[in-house]
Every structure is written in C-alpha cells, then in structure tokens.
Design a protein around this motif. Structure first.
Motif, PDB file in Angstrom:
ATOM      1  N   TRP A  44       0.828  -1.206   0.000  1.00 57.90           N
ATOM      2  CA  TRP A  44       0.000   0.000   0.000  1.00 57.90           C
ATOM      3  C   TRP A  44       0.862   1.257   0.000  1.00 57.90           C
ATOM      4  O   TRP A  44       0.476   2.284  -0.582  1.00 57.90           O
ATOM      5  N   ASN A  45       2.023   1.188   0.653  1.00 53.57           N
ATOM      6  CA  ASN A  45       2.974   2.299   0.537  1.00 53.57           C
ATOM      7  C   ASN A  45       3.356   2.496  -0.921  1.00 53.57           C
ATOM      8  O   ASN A  45       3.321   3.620  -1.451  1.00 53.57           O
ATOM      9  N   LEU A  95      14.394   9.703  -7.982  1.00 57.60           N
ATOM     10  CA  LEU A  95      15.141  10.107  -6.792  1.00 57.60           C
ATOM     11  C   LEU A  95      14.256  10.076  -5.551  1.00 57.60           C
ATOM     12  O   LEU A  95      14.717   9.772  -4.449  1.00 57.60           O
ATOM     13  N   ALA A  96      12.960  10.389  -5.726  1.00 58.59           N
ATOM     14  CA  ALA A  96      12.035  10.415  -4.583  1.00 58.59           C
ATOM     15  C   ALA A  96      11.573   9.024  -4.185  1.00 58.59           C
ATOM     16  O   ALA A  96      11.504   8.697  -2.997  1.00 58.59           O
ATOM     17  N   GLY A  97      11.209   8.200  -5.175  1.00 59.80           N
ATOM     18  CA  GLY A  97      10.594   6.917  -4.863  1.00 59.80           C
ATOM     19  C   GLY A  97      11.410   5.691  -5.165  1.00 59.80           C
ATOM     20  O   GLY A  97      11.027   4.584  -4.783  1.00 59.80           O
ATOM     21  N   GLY A  98      12.541   5.863  -5.811  1.00 59.15           N
ATOM     22  CA  GLY A  98      13.332   4.707  -6.217  1.00 59.15           C
ATOM     23  C   GLY A  98      13.796   3.843  -5.066  1.00 59.15           C
ATOM     24  O   GLY A  98      13.863   2.618  -5.182  1.00 59.15           O
ATOM     25  N   ALA A  99      14.104   4.465  -3.951  1.00 59.09           N
ATOM     26  CA  ALA A  99      14.596   3.705  -2.798  1.00 59.09           C
ATOM     27  C   ALA A  99      13.494   2.905  -2.117  1.00 59.09           C
ATOM     28  O   ALA A  99      13.782   2.027  -1.292  1.00 59.09           O
ATOM     29  N   PHE A 100      12.239   3.183  -2.454  1.00 62.44           N
ATOM     30  CA  PHE A 100      11.126   2.514  -1.787  1.00 62.44           C
ATOM     31  C   PHE A 100      10.509   1.393  -2.630  1.00 62.44           C
ATOM     32  O   PHE A 100      10.302   0.299  -2.136  1.00 62.44           O
ATOM     33  N   ASP A 101      10.211   1.701  -3.899  1.00 61.12           N
ATOM     34  CA  ASP A 101       9.586   0.659  -4.730  1.00 61.12           C
ATOM     35  C   ASP A 101      10.146   0.612  -6.157  1.00 61.12           C
ATOM     36  O   ASP A 101       9.607  -0.065  -7.008  1.00 61.12           O
ATOM     37  N   GLY A 102      11.242   1.333  -6.379  1.00 58.51           N
ATOM     38  CA  GLY A 102      11.840   1.344  -7.704  1.00 58.51           C
ATOM     39  C   GLY A 102      11.350   2.469  -8.588  1.00 58.51           C
ATOM     40  O   GLY A 102      11.971   2.773  -9.596  1.00 58.51           O
TER      41      GLY A 102
END
Length: 253
Positions: A142-143, A188-195
């Motif tokens: 869900w994140n 850069l914003a979301g890559g570390a979380f879900d790619g």
C-alpha cells in the motif's frame, strides 16, 4: 467534460496505416527507453558488484531514465505522440484525446517494446538478470501503491501541461525535457522505496523475462490510477477544446 469525449473508435481504425505506424513508433520508443534504463542498472551492477541499490546507483538510474525518456519521447512525438507508457496512454484516453482502439494498439506495442528490450539485454549481457521492480525492506504494497499513484499523476499531469494542452504555445518545444525531468526527479524520490516505475510497460518487460511477479499488480494499478486521475483533472479544470479522437502528436513537440 472529459467523460463525454471518451470514444471507443471504429474497428477499421486498428488496421489504418497511420495507426499501425504510430503503434510501431511506440514499440521502438519503448524499446529505446527500456533498453537504456534497464541496461544502465545492469551495467552499474556489473561495475560495482551489485551496487545498483546504493545512493550512487539511484542517481545513475535517475539520470539514465531521464535522458532515455527525453530521447524516446522526442523520436516518437511526431508519429504517435511519444507516449512510451501505458499510463500516459490511459490518461490521454480518459481525457478524450485518444480512442480506446488506438490506445490498445499502443499498449500492445509498448509491452512488446519493453519485452524485446529486456530480451536483447539478457542476450547481449550473456544472461545477466533483468531485475524486476520490487519493494524495499519495510515498504508495504500500500505504501508502494500510493507512491506509484502520486508519481504517475505528476508525470501525466506534466504530459498534459506541456504536450497536450492546446494553450501550451512554445512550451510544447520543451515537453520531452520536462517529461524526462519529472521521471528522473520521481526516481530520486521513490526509487529507494519501490523502484519508482510509473510505467506498467517498464515493469512488465523485466518481470516477464525474469519471470518475477511478486507484487506486480502494484506497478499496473498505481500508474493507471495516477495517470487516469491526472487526465481527468487537467481536462476538467484546465482544457476547453473540441476533441477529434485522433492521435496525440503535434508537429511542434
């Protein structure tokens, strides 16, 4: 009202030369984009010993995807509109800017382009893995779902503002740059979380070639919802024009 402008299209549209040329352009543009974007990650892994998930790897991925998308959109713009993304096509459809049948042609071409790019990468790298998108540790589906909705909303909103809006004027000339920049920034914003996929085709090719489908639905549902919302919001609040349901390309973008 955008909903009134949605059109299915005529069956013969799927075999019209201009529609087939546009679909082929989407195939090539998506192949170019995925080959460079996915390939950059594979190259970084090879050079650093699987270091693509490091901060340096994230910056490299952001730059590679931004540059590659700028080129992919540019080369397809005057033929197909340079969607390079099923979520962009869906956003254009719900806004009444492309028919359902032409949109389906684009989707097929985009998925085939991504798959072809991953197969070529796997062959040319002697069997290296085309890594599928996955959730980072501690990140729930869900994140990731919310991440993909918001990031894709920003992407498709940018497409509308710089490429589709008839009032864009000279802004249309920088559309590919703006589109590439928002994708790079979102990585850069979301890559570390879900790619940070924002693109079902980009997710589909690596998943199919590596046969890795864990949480794959997130990378379809999130971008399609985000893209659809962006299309509806921009059309409803900012655009007033008569739709023709033709392809998106404009000669100055």
């Amino acid at each position: 009202m955008p909903i009134r402008n949605i059109a299915v299209g005529r069956p013969e549209e799927a075999t019209r030369p201009d529609a087939l040329k546009a679909a082929f352009a989407e195939f090539i543009s998506t192949l170019i984009f995925v080959f460079a974007g996915e390939g950059s990650g594979m190259a970084f892994n090879k050079l650093t010993g699987n270091g693509a998930s490091t901060p340096a790897g994230l910056v490299a991925a952001s730059l590679a995807h931004a540059f590659a998308l700028f080129v992919a959109v540019s080369v397809g713009a005057n033929i197909s509109g340079g969607h390079v993304n099923p979520a962009v096509t869906f956003g254009a459809f719900v806004g009444g800017n492309i028919t359902l049948l032409r949109g389906i042609l684009y989707w097929i071409a985009q998925l085939l382009g991504s798959t072809a790019a991953c197969l070529l990468l796997k062959f040319s790298t002697s069997g290296m893995t085309t890594s599928a998108f996955a959730l980072s540790s501690g990140v729930t589906v869900w994140n990731a779902f919310v991440f993909e909705i918001v990031m894709t909303f920003g992407l498709v909103y940018t497409v509308y503002a710089t490429a589709i809006d008839p009032k864009r004027g000279d802004l249309g000339t920088i559309a590919p740059i703006a589109i590439g920049f928002i994708v790079g920034a979102n990585i850069l914003a979301g890559g570390a979380f879900d790619g940070a996929s924002m693109n079902p085709a980009v997710s589909f090719g690596p998943a199919l070639v590596s046969w890795t489908w864990a949480n794959h639905w997130v990378y379809w549902a999130g971008p399609l919802i985000g893209g659809g919302l962006a299309g509806l919001v921009y059309e409803f609040f900012f655009i007033t024009h008569t739709h023709t349901h033709d392809q998106l390309p404009s000669t100055d973008y």
